[in-house]
Design a protein around this motif. Structure first.
Motif, short mmCIF file in Angstrom:
data_model
loop_
_atom_site.label_atom_id
_atom_site.label_comp_id
_atom_site.label_asym_id
_atom_site.label_seq_id
_atom_site.Cartn_x
_atom_site.Cartn_y
_atom_site.Cartn_z
N SER A 172 -7.16 16.75 4.98
CA SER A 172 -8.56 17.15 5.16
C SER A 172 -8.97 17.18 6.62
O SER A 172 -9.86 17.93 7.02
CB SER A 172 -9.48 16.20 4.39
N ALA A 173 -8.29 16.38 7.45
CA ALA A 173 -8.60 16.33 8.88
C ALA A 173 -7.66 17.20 9.70
O ALA A 173 -7.85 17.34 10.91
CB ALA A 173 -8.54 14.89 9.38
N GLY A 174 -6.63 17.75 9.07
CA GLY A 174 -5.70 18.62 9.78
C GLY A 174 -4.84 17.89 10.79
O GLY A 174 -4.49 18.45 11.82
N ILE A 175 -4.46 16.65 10.47
CA ILE A 175 -3.65 15.86 11.40
C ILE A 175 -2.52 15.15 10.67
O ILE A 175 -2.59 14.89 9.46
CB ILE A 175 -4.49 14.80 12.16
N LYS A 176 -1.47 14.85 11.42
CA LYS A 176 -0.41 13.97 10.96
C LYS A 176 -0.65 12.60 11.60
O LYS A 176 -0.92 12.50 12.79
CB LYS A 176 0.96 14.49 11.39
N THR A 180 -0.63 6.85 15.70
CA THR A 180 -1.12 7.88 16.62
C THR A 180 -1.27 9.17 15.82
O THR A 180 -0.53 9.40 14.86
CB THR A 180 -0.18 8.07 17.82
N PHE A 181 -2.23 10.00 16.22
CA PHE A 181 -2.51 11.25 15.51
C PHE A 181 -1.92 12.44 16.26
O PHE A 181 -2.01 12.52 17.49
CB PHE A 181 -4.01 11.48 15.37
N ILE A 182 -1.34 13.38 15.51
CA ILE A 182 -0.85 14.63 16.06
C ILE A 182 -1.49 15.77 15.25
O ILE A 182 -1.33 15.80 14.01
CB ILE A 182 0.69 14.76 15.97
N PRO A 183 -2.20 16.71 15.88
CA PRO A 183 -2.76 17.85 15.13
C PRO A 183 -1.65 18.63 14.41
O PRO A 183 -0.54 18.77 14.94
CB PRO A 183 -3.42 18.70 16.22
N ASP A 184 -1.97 19.12 13.23
CA ASP A 184 -0.97 19.85 12.45
C ASP A 184 -0.31 20.98 13.24
O ASP A 184 0.90 21.19 13.17
CB ASP A 184 -1.63 20.44 11.19
N GLU A 185 -1.14 21.71 14.02
CA GLU A 185 -0.61 22.88 14.70
C GLU A 185 0.32 22.51 15.86
O GLU A 185 1.07 23.35 16.36
CB GLU A 185 -1.75 23.76 15.23
#
Length: 280
Positions: free
Chosen positions: A122-126, A86-91
């Protein structure tokens, strides 16, 4: 079908300045050895795995027949095909909530899975990935100090490196024998990613149209970027041509220094494997 290419100048003593990239899925195993100094491809292997053969058994056979796999590489990166991510935005990422994030990976936080956080900068996600513990330990006994990634990490990072930065919509498709990966970038930002089971052109057509509808894409303003087991004018390509005009193949040669070995490769076929070089 099996493919095995090896640079005639590659020698075992060069391994310490080379990286080994391995890509594993239920249907295929591939690996590449890349010289980290010259950024040239030294070895490439890819083979389908018969349905009655376990992937670890196939790996053990390769270790006995392809002795370069036992060399002391600079680093080893393994890409695992999995839906447990699952993806979590960095912010928005909070390290204290990792176990909560893992509940969205379809495997939960059971003791037989290990939670891993991959940073797709590069995509700003974890990317929160849960890897079956027994599987990871089995691979670590064969590939010492290996780093593990999901297929999403390399495809997203590779695609991001190919986008020209002029905005617009880029629709990436990585076609494999039993799956397709989809990554959509809008104004150079990742908007959508998923991995789907897909075994024929009719299923492919369904996913293609569903994504266009759900994301409200304008085919006339969308660039298609293709990787994997797809060729111009095959059944999958023909389905794409029905709806899109701006169609391109992702080019592995842009990630490597040109050599006799890269000249022998279809430039899009091993794009995701070579893109492991961009994963951190």
């Amino acid at each position: 079908m099996e493919q095995y290419l090896k640079d005639e100048n590659f020698e075992s003593q060069h391994a310490e300045k080379c990286d080994l990239f391995v890509e594993l899925s239920p249907a295929r195993i591939s690996y590449a050895i890349v010289d980290d100094v010259s950024n040239q491809l030294q070895v490439l292997f890819s083979s389908r795995i018969a349905s009655n053969i376990l992937i670890l058994d196939k790996l053990d056979t390769l270790f006995n027949t392809h002795t370069e796999l036992q060399l002391p590489f600079r680093q080893i990166k393994i890409g695992l095909q999995t839906s447990h991510f699952t993806f979590i935005p960095d912010e928005l990422f909070d390290p204290s909530l990792v176990k909560e994030y893992a509940k969205f990976t379809q495997s939960g936080t059971h003791m037989d899975h290990r939670i891993q956080i991959n940073d797709i900068k590069s995509a700003g996600i974890k990317n929160v990935v849960t890897i079956e513990l027994e599987r990871q330990e089995a691979l670590q006994t064969r590939f010492h100090q290996a780093q593990f990634f999901s297929q999403a990490d390399s495809f997203i990072a590779g695609m991001d490196s190919m986008i020209d930065g002029n905005g617009g919509t880029s629709f990436g498709l990585n076609v494999q024998s039993e799956t397709i990966e989809v990554a959509v970038f809008d104004s150079d930002r990742l908007r959508f990613y998923n991995l789907f089971d897909c075994v024929n052109a009719d299923e492919f057509n369904y996913f293609l149209l569903t994504i266009v509808k759900e994301l409200n894409l304008d085919p006339a303003q969308t660039k298609i970027l293709l990787a994997g087991a797809i060729e111009k004018n095959d059944a999958y390509y023909q389905r794409i041509q029905k709806y899109f005009q701006d169609i391109h193949f992702l080019n592995t040669r842009q990630l490597l220094v040109q050599s006799d070995l890269t000249d022998q490769l279809a430039p899009h076929l091993f794009f995701s494997l070579i893109s492991l070089n961009l994963c951190e």
